[in-house]
Design a protein around this motif. Structure first.
Motif, mmCIF file in Angstrom:
data_model
loop_
_atom_site.group_PDB
_atom_site.id
_atom_site.type_symbol
_atom_site.label_atom_id
_atom_site.label_comp_id
_atom_site.label_asym_id
_atom_site.label_seq_id
_atom_site.Cartn_x
_atom_site.Cartn_y
_atom_site.Cartn_z
ATOM 1 N N LYS A 324 0.853 -1.190 0.000
ATOM 2 C CA LYS A 324 0.000 0.000 0.000
ATOM 3 C C LYS A 324 0.887 1.238 0.000
ATOM 4 C CE LYS A 324 -3.567 2.687 0.266
ATOM 5 N NZ LYS A 324 -4.425 2.889 -0.924
ATOM 6 N N ALA A 325 0.564 2.190 -0.893
ATOM 7 C CA ALA A 325 1.321 3.440 -0.994
ATOM 8 C C ALA A 325 0.370 4.630 -0.924
ATOM 9 C CB ALA A 325 2.112 3.465 -2.298
ATOM 10 N N PHE A 326 0.910 5.758 -0.498
ATOM 11 C CA PHE A 326 0.172 7.015 -0.486
ATOM 12 C C PHE A 326 1.014 8.065 -1.205
ATOM 13 C CE2 PHE A 326 -1.380 4.785 3.301
ATOM 14 C CZ PHE A 326 -2.753 4.882 3.120
ATOM 15 N N ASP A 327 0.448 8.651 -2.255
ATOM 16 C CA ASP A 327 1.147 9.693 -3.021
ATOM 17 C C ASP A 327 2.546 9.242 -3.441
ATOM 18 O OD1 ASP A 327 -1.045 11.405 -2.656
ATOM 19 O OD2 ASP A 327 -0.247 12.122 -0.739
ATOM 20 N N GLY A 328 2.622 7.990 -3.887
ATOM 21 C CA GLY A 328 3.890 7.468 -4.376
ATOM 22 C C GLY A 328 4.820 6.946 -3.301
ATOM 23 N N LEU A 329 4.482 7.174 -2.018
ATOM 24 C CA LEU A 329 5.323 6.690 -0.915
ATOM 25 C C LEU A 329 4.822 5.323 -0.470
ATOM 26 C CD1 LEU A 329 7.537 7.165 1.219
ATOM 27 C CD2 LEU A 329 5.775 8.236 2.652
#
Length: 536
Positions: A324-329
Motif C-alpha cells: 500500500k502506498a500514499f502519493d507514491g510513498l
C-alpha cells in the motif's frame, strides 16, 4: 510544592470532593487517579488556577508547567517558539525586547528597560532557549526540519508532543500533565518516563496507562469516597493498599454489626424485666458500637467477555505480497504472513510507520465487514474457514449512527436477541438503567468505546482486530479489556502503545521500522529484550 486546603467542588447534587486538604511535595511524582467522571481534570484545573474552588484555597509555585489541552491555540506560531512559551516570564521578556530592538531610536527609559529585559533573559537561560527547546523536541520525535515550521502545519499527534515539550520547558517548579501519553508511541513514552523520573520538582499526572504510572510515580493521589487519599508507591501499590484498607474496614463493620445484633437481642428480651441496669448498659454499648456507614466508592468496573459463536479453521489468515502506498510513498511493501487460530499479534512501532495502514489492508475484504478495495494496492489475503472478524477502529467518526438510542443502535446487530439481554450487555459496560436509552449523538468518547465493545461481545467474532482500543478508556476499563483478551480463545490483531497490554496479551509481534515489518514469533517481552540487547 502545591498545597490544597479545605477544597470542595460539586455540580448540582453530585459531590466530586468535599473539604479536601492535602500537600503535593517537591521531589515527589504523583499520579492522580479515579474513574471517568470522578473529577480528575476538574481537580487539575483547580491546581493550575484555571478554575477557582467553590470552597477552600490552593497555593501553587510561580513557575508552573502545564500541558495545554487546546491543540489549535498555537497554530500561527513557530514550533520552537511554542515550546519556549512554556517559560512565560522568558517569553514575555523576549517579545518586549524584540519590539524595543525594532525601534530606530530608543529613549533613555527604553534603553534602561532593555537592560532589565536582557537581565531577565539571562536569568531564565534565554540565550540557549532555542537549543534547549530543540533537545526536548528531538526527544519527543519532532525532527529538526519541523522546528521552524508553524504548529498549524503539524499533524495532531505531533502537535500534542509540541505542547508536551512546552510544559516541560524552562525547568518549572511543578508540572501538571493531563494524559501526556495520548498519541505517543512506545519509544516516546519511554523517553518521557526517563525524563520525568529525573525531574526534581512536583509532578502531578493524570494517565490511564498503568505501566506509565508504575514506572513514574512515587505516590498516587486517588479521588474516591468524595475525597483524595494519597498512597505511597505506584498504581499497583495503591490498588493493593486500597483493597486491604477497604477489606479491613468492612470486616470491622461486620464484627460490630454482629455484636450490636447480640446486644439488641438481649435488650429486646429483658427490657420489660428486672434486669433494667444491664439493659441500660447494653443500650449505651450499642450507641458506642453503632456502625459507621462506609462511604460508597465511585469506582465502576465493567465486565468484558469476548466469546466466539464458532471457532475459525486452524488457519485464521494468510496474506502474500500485500502493498500500500500514499502519493507514491510505499508504506507497506510485499508483506507476507500466516496466522494460525488463537495467535495474538501485537503491531508495534512508532507513530506513522504503517500499523493502521496494514490493518486496513488486511481488512479490505474481510468476512463480516464492508469491502474497501481502496485500502490495498497489491497482494492477496485469504481468511480461514468460517472466519468472522470484529473490528474496533482507531477513528470512531461515523461508526455509530446518530439519531438512535444506544440500546437501539446495539440491537440492530442481532435483531433476534432478547431486549433484556441487550440491556444486560449494556449494564456490563456501565450503561446502567436509563443510560441505555442515551442518544448516540450525546455519547462521550469513553461511552462510545464501551458501546463498541458491547457490539463485539454481541457479535461473538472469532477474530478481533483492535486499533488503539484503550483511547478514552479509564484504568478500570483497560484492566477489564486486558483480562478479557487474555481469556479470549480466538485470534487477535492489536495496535496499542499500552505496554501492559503488549506484554500480557501478545504472543507474537509485528514490528514496523524503516519501511519494513519484522515478524517476531514470540511474546513482546522477549522481542523487547532482544531489541534492547542489540542496541547495547
Amino acid at each position: 510544592m502545591i498545597s490544597v486546603s479545605a477544597v470542595s467542588m460539586r455540580y448540582g447534587s453530585k459531590v466530586l470532593f468535599d473539604d479536601v486538604t492535602t500537600t503535593f511535595s517537591s521531589g515527589r511524582r504523583y499520579g492522580l487517579t479515579g474513574p471517568n467522571g470522578a473529577g480528575k481534570s476538574t481537580f487539575m484545573k483547580l491546581l493550575s488556577g484555571e478554575l477557582q474552588p467553590q470552597k477552600g484555597t490552593v497555593t501553587r509555585p510561580e513557575k508552573l508547567g502545564l500541558l495545554s489541552q487546546d491543540q489549535y491555540a498555537f497554530d500561527q506560531y513557530r514550533v520552537v517558539d511554542t515550546v519556549i512559551m512554556g517559560n512565560r516570564r522568558l517569553w514575555k521578556a523576549m517579545e518586549e525586547r524584540e519590539l524595543l530592538y525594532a525601534k530606530t531610536e530608543m529613549t533613555d527609559d527604553e534603553g534602561m528597560r532593555l537592560g532589565e529585559l536582557e537581565g531577565i533573559v539571562g536569568e531564565e537561560d534565554g540565550y540557549g532557549a532555542e537549543s534547549d527547546a530543540a533537545i526536548l523536541l528531538q526527544g519527543l520525535d519532532i525532527p529538526d526540519e519541523l522546528h521552524q515550521r508553524t504548529v498549524g502545519e503539524l499533524q495532531g499527534g505531533q502537535k500534542v508532543r509540541v505542547l508536551l515539550a512546552q510544559a516541560l520547558f524552562g525547568n518549572p517548579q511543578a508540572l501538571l500533565l493531563d494524559e501526556p501519553t495520548n498519541h505517543l508511541d512506545l519509544d516516546s513514552i519511554h523517553w518521557l518516563v526517563d525524563f520525568l523520573s529525573r525531574y526534581q520538582g512536583t509532578l502531578i499526572v493524570i494517565s490511564h496507562d498503568r505501566h506509565f504510572l508504575n514506572a513514574v510515580c512515587t505516590h498516587i493521589a486517588d479521588i474516591d469516597y468524595e475525597t483524595i487519599i494519597t498512597y505511597t508507591g505506584g498504581y499497583d501499590d495503591m490498588v493493593l493498599a486500597k483493597t486491604q484498607i477497604r477489606s479491613r474496614l468492612e470486616s470491622q463493620n461486620e464484627q460490630r454489626e454482629k455484636k450490636i445484633a447480640q446486644l439488641q437481642d438481649f435488650i429486646q428480651r429483658f427490657s420489660a424485666g428486672t434486669r433494667s441496669s444491664q439493659v441500660q448498659s447494653r443500650r449505651k454499648e450499642v450507641e458506642r458500637l453503632e456502625t459507621t456507614a462506609l462511604a460508597r466508592s465511585n469506582i465502576q468496573r465493567p465486565y468484558i467477555r469476548f466469546q466466539q459463536a464458532r471457532p475459525s479453521g486452524r488457519l485464521a489468515m494468510e496474506c502474500k505480497g500485500v502493498s500500500k502506498a500514499f502519493d507514491g510513498l510505499r508504506v507497506i511493501r510485499d508483506f507476507e504472513a500466516v496466522v494460525t487460530r488463537g495467535e495474538k499479534i501485537v503491531l508495534h512501532g512508532r507513530n506513522g510507520v504503517g500499523k493502521t495502514t496494514l490493518i486496513k489492508a488486511l481488512l479490505s475484504d474481510a468476512p463480516g465487514l464492508d469491502a474497501s478495495p481502496q485500502d490495498i494496492d497489491a497482494g492477496t489475503i485469504r481468511w480461514g474457514h468460517e472466519a468472522s472478524v470484529g473490528y474496533f477502529a482507531q477513528d470512531h467518526t461515523g461508526v455509530i449512527k446518530k439519531g438512535l438510542k444506544a440500546v437501539d443502535w446495539l440491537h440492530q446487530f442481532d435483531p433476534d436477541a432478547d431486549r433484556q439481554d441487550i440491556h444486560g450487555l449494556l449494564g456490563q459496560m456501565l450503561f446502567k438503567g436509563e443510560e441505555g436509552y442515551k442518544p448516540t449523538e450525546a455519547l462521550s468518547g469513553g461511552e462510545t468505546a464501551r458501546l463498541l465493545f458491547c457490539r463485539l461481545m454481541l457479535q461473538k467474532p472469532n477474530v478481533l482486530v483492535l486499533d488503539e482500543p484503550t483511547n478514552h478508556l479509564d484504568l478500570e476499563s483497560i484492566n477489564a479489556l486486558n483480562v478479557a483478551l487474555q481469556k479470549y480463545e480466538g485470534t487477535v490483531f492489536l495496535v496499542t502503545h499500552d505496554q501492559d497490554l503488549m506484554e500480557e496479551v501478545g504472543t507474537r509481534v509485528w514490528h514496523f521500522e524503516d519501511g519494513a515489518v519484522e515478524d517476531f514469533k514470540g511474546p513482546f517481552e522477549e522481542f523487547e529484550a532482544r531489541r534492547l540487547s542489540s542496541k547495547a
